[in-house]
Design a protein around this motif. Structure first.
Motif, short mmCIF file in Angstrom:
data_model
loop_
_atom_site.label_atom_id
_atom_site.label_comp_id
_atom_site.label_asym_id
_atom_site.label_seq_id
_atom_site.Cartn_x
_atom_site.Cartn_y
_atom_site.Cartn_z
N LYS A 1 -4.21 -5.41 16.61
CA LYS A 1 -3.77 -4.08 17.05
C LYS A 1 -2.28 -4.06 17.33
O LYS A 1 -1.76 -4.92 18.03
CB LYS A 1 -4.54 -3.66 18.31
N GLN B 1 -10.81 -7.70 18.43
CA GLN B 1 -9.46 -7.18 18.29
C GLN B 1 -8.54 -7.99 19.18
O GLN B 1 -8.92 -8.40 20.28
CB GLN B 1 -9.45 -5.71 18.69
N ARG C 1 -9.56 -7.63 14.31
CA ARG C 1 -8.46 -6.72 13.99
C ARG C 1 -7.23 -7.09 14.83
O ARG C 1 -7.36 -7.59 15.96
CB ARG C 1 -8.86 -5.28 14.27
N LEU D 1 -7.67 3.34 13.59
CA LEU D 1 -8.09 3.60 14.96
C LEU D 1 -6.87 3.54 15.87
O LEU D 1 -6.15 2.54 15.89
CB LEU D 1 -9.13 2.58 15.43
N SER E 1 -5.26 -0.78 13.33
CA SER E 1 -5.57 -0.45 14.71
C SER E 1 -4.26 -0.43 15.47
O SER E 1 -3.45 -1.36 15.36
CB SER E 1 -6.52 -1.49 15.31
#
Length: 278
Positions: free
Chosen positions: A17, A260, A15, A119, A44
């Motif tokens: 972020k 991430q 991911r 998230l 994210s």
């Protein structure tokens, strides 16, 4: 156009972020519009937290208001009313029309609906000594209805556990300013990650500065694999396209199966990785 959500490679998802709620380097940090956009996409995202005078929290990185907002002085001495009247500054330092987000605003926005993959990392910038019962109560009250949207992290594990225990997922950042310089041998890297995992056994995610991950890798130690073996995911922070050898660093972090990567330019990193495969 790349959406800056994730990189898929070798059957693994990394991911991307959005650092300080920024999808692009020129974005004003911590804006409601960018948060809504990210929630709709299932992104994210990261929001920093600073304690305010009434025990609640403001979405700011610095201890003082001056650089990020139209206010002045310590965040910790500002009241709800003081902060509500402020506006954020842009990357050029000029005031904007964007109001300063408070923790209550985050919770309200999260309650309006979001993609299930959303998230939001709440990066706590306070020490345990700065918190009190009011802080704990304000934090848990605000987030209780939307706790599944958030993960609380920070470098002071006692503070993270105090605020977030039994309330939401937790994350730990064991990296200090001098950590990179202490990693000289493979044994140094092994001791570092073992101590981090021992310090925060309840952490769901470990946040590691990307140069530390790559320094350990060069020494023959896979910090990400060590975290995975302990059933924890890993965020590598903060890699931006203008960093020296960013493309090579990105490719290696993905190859190491980072879960991430924190960045100010997620779409650019996604394109950078795609171009490296051509």
């Amino acid at each position: 156009m790349p959406d800056g959500i994730e990189i898929l490679s070798g059957g693994h998802r990394t991911r991307l972020k959005w650092h300080r709620l920024q999808r692009r380097p020129e974005d004003i940090p911590f804006t409601p519009a960018r948060l809504r956009e990210g929630m709709a996409l299932g992104a994210s995202m990261e929001v920093d937290l600073r304690r305010r005078a009434d025990g609640g929290f403001a979405c700011l990185h610095d201890e003082t208001l001056d650089r990020e907002t139209t206010g002045h002085g310590p965040v910790a001495t500002a009241t709800f009313g003081d902060l509500r009247a402020l506006r954020m500054r842009g990357q050029d330092g000029m005031p904007t029309e964007e109001r300063l987000l408070l923790l209550e605003d985050l919770a309200e926005l999260a309650a309006t609906g979001a993609d299930p993959a959303t998230l939001v990392q709440l990066d706590l910038k306070e020490s345990d000594a700065a918190l009190d019962g009011r802080s704990v109560d304000a934090f848990r009250t605000a987030l209780a209805p939307v706790a599944n949207r958030f993960i609380l992290s920070g470098g002071d594990w006692a503070a993270v556990r105090r605020l977030g225990a039994a309330a939401l997922r937790l994350g730990f950042d064991p990296c200090d300013d001098d950590t990179l310089g202490t990693l000289v041998t493979a044994a140094d890297a092994e001791r570092f990650i073992a101590a981090a995992l021992d310090r925060a056994p309840e952490a769901a995610m470990i946040y590691l500065s990307w140069p530390i991950v790559l320094r350990a890798d060069a020494l023959g130690v896979d910090l990400i694999a060590a975290c995975h073996a302990a059933s924890k995911t890993v965020d590598a922070w903060t890699l931006n396209p203008d960093h020296p050898d960013a493309a090579a660093a990105l490719a290696r972090l993905v190859a190491l199966r980072a879960d991430q990567i924190t960045t100010d330019a997620p779409g650019v990193l996604e394109t950078m990785f795609s171009n490296s495969l051509e």
